[in-house]
Design an enzyme around this catalytic site. Structure first.
Site, PDB file in Angstrom:
ATOM      1  CB  CYS A 131      -3.332  -4.019   1.163  1.00  0.00           C
ATOM      2  SG  CYS A 131      -3.534  -2.235   1.194  1.00  0.00           S
ATOM      3  CG  HIS A 132       1.636  -1.937   4.430  1.00  0.00           C
ATOM      4  ND1 HIS A 132       0.513  -1.714   5.200  1.00  0.00           N
ATOM      5  CD2 HIS A 132       2.618  -2.332   5.285  1.00  0.00           C
ATOM      6  CE1 HIS A 132       0.811  -1.946   6.475  1.00  0.00           C
ATOM      7  NE2 HIS A 132       2.072  -2.324   6.550  1.00  0.00           N
TER       8      HIS A 132
ATOM      9  CE1 TYR B 266      -0.469  -7.766  -4.321  1.00  0.00           C
ATOM     10  CE2 TYR B 266       1.670  -8.039  -5.358  1.00  0.00           C
ATOM     11  CZ  TYR B 266       0.736  -7.224  -4.762  1.00  0.00           C
ATOM     12  OH  TYR B 266       0.974  -5.896  -4.587  1.00  0.00           O
TER      13      TYR B 266
ATOM     14  CG  ASN C 242      -7.520  -2.625   1.977  1.00  0.00           C
ATOM     15  OD1 ASN C 242      -8.624  -2.619   2.517  1.00  0.00           O
ATOM     16  ND2 ASN C 242      -6.383  -2.677   2.648  1.00  0.00           N
TER      17      ASN C 242
ATOM     18  CD  GLU D 104       4.204  -3.210   9.201  1.00  0.00           C
ATOM     19  OE1 GLU D 104       4.431  -4.379   8.857  1.00  0.00           O
ATOM     20  OE2 GLU D 104       3.062  -2.692   9.163  1.00  0.00           O
TER      21      GLU D 104
END
Length: 200
Positions: free
Chosen positions: A170-171, A139, A162, A197
């Site tokens: 945003c993850h 952040y 979001n 991912e």
């Protein structure tokens, strides 16, 4: 007997026929520019997603836990009252989301409509696309990237609100200690996306 019952009395419509009629209605309404927001539901490994678009582009992706009915009411209030289930209009984003969730693509590249985010929040969510697949940002790092180095907490709030998760990822924004932090879809979904991912 309701007016709708009268209208369809004597017709033997199976669900597939009814779905085709609904799709034709949606196509005609869209062609006649009578739809402010088109929407559909999409299956995902973590439940149903609501995907909604305006003429400009995808305007909202909502997780099941957000309550799809409440999201549709909010869209009708904030975007336009003519909200219609029109699945065909969202075929491209649906295919891309399916491919992303299956690991066949790393980004969802569709026109977007950011009218549900403004000011600082809009700056933050627009910057999310710079965080590549398989990478994360804290952040604080994202706050510095958008020119507000002391606004890490406000960045967290912007990420939580979001309107386009998965499209604007945003993850991929985590706490400075590497723990996931909060997520509109729930912490378990955020962990799933990060692991998905990392594994590809």
């Amino acid at each position: 007997m309701s007016a709708d019952d009268d209208l369809f009395a004597g017709l033997d419509l199976d669900p597939a026929d009814l779905a085709r009629l609904q799709d034709r209605l949606a196509d005609r309404a869209t062609s006649a520019d009578l739809v402010d927001v088109a929407w559909r539901e999409v299956d995902s490994p973590f439940g149903s997603l609501l995907v909604a678009a305006t003429r400009r582009g995808v305007v909202k992706i909502a997780f099941e836990r957000e309550g799809h009915d409440a999201v549709l009411v909010d869209l009708a209030t904030r975007v336009g009252s003519r909200v219609l289930r029109a699945p065909a209009r969202l075929d491209d984003v649906t295919r891309q989301l399916d491919d992303y969730l299956a690991g066949r693509r790393h980004t969802v590249e569709v026109p977007i409509d950011l009218r549900l985010a403004s000011g600082f929040r809009r700056e933050v969510v627009a910057a999310l696309s710079t965080i590549a697949w398989g990478h994360t940002s804290s952040y604080g790092e994202l706050a510095r990237a958008v020119g507000h180095p002391r606004a890490a907490r406000a960045v967290g709030t912007a990420c939580a609100q979001n309107p386009l998760p998965l499209v604007l990822p945003c993850h991929r924004v985590v706490r400075s200690d590497g723990t996931p932090g909060q997520y509109a879809g729930g912490v378990a979904v955020k962990r799933w996306l990060l692991a998905h991912e990392a594994a590809a």
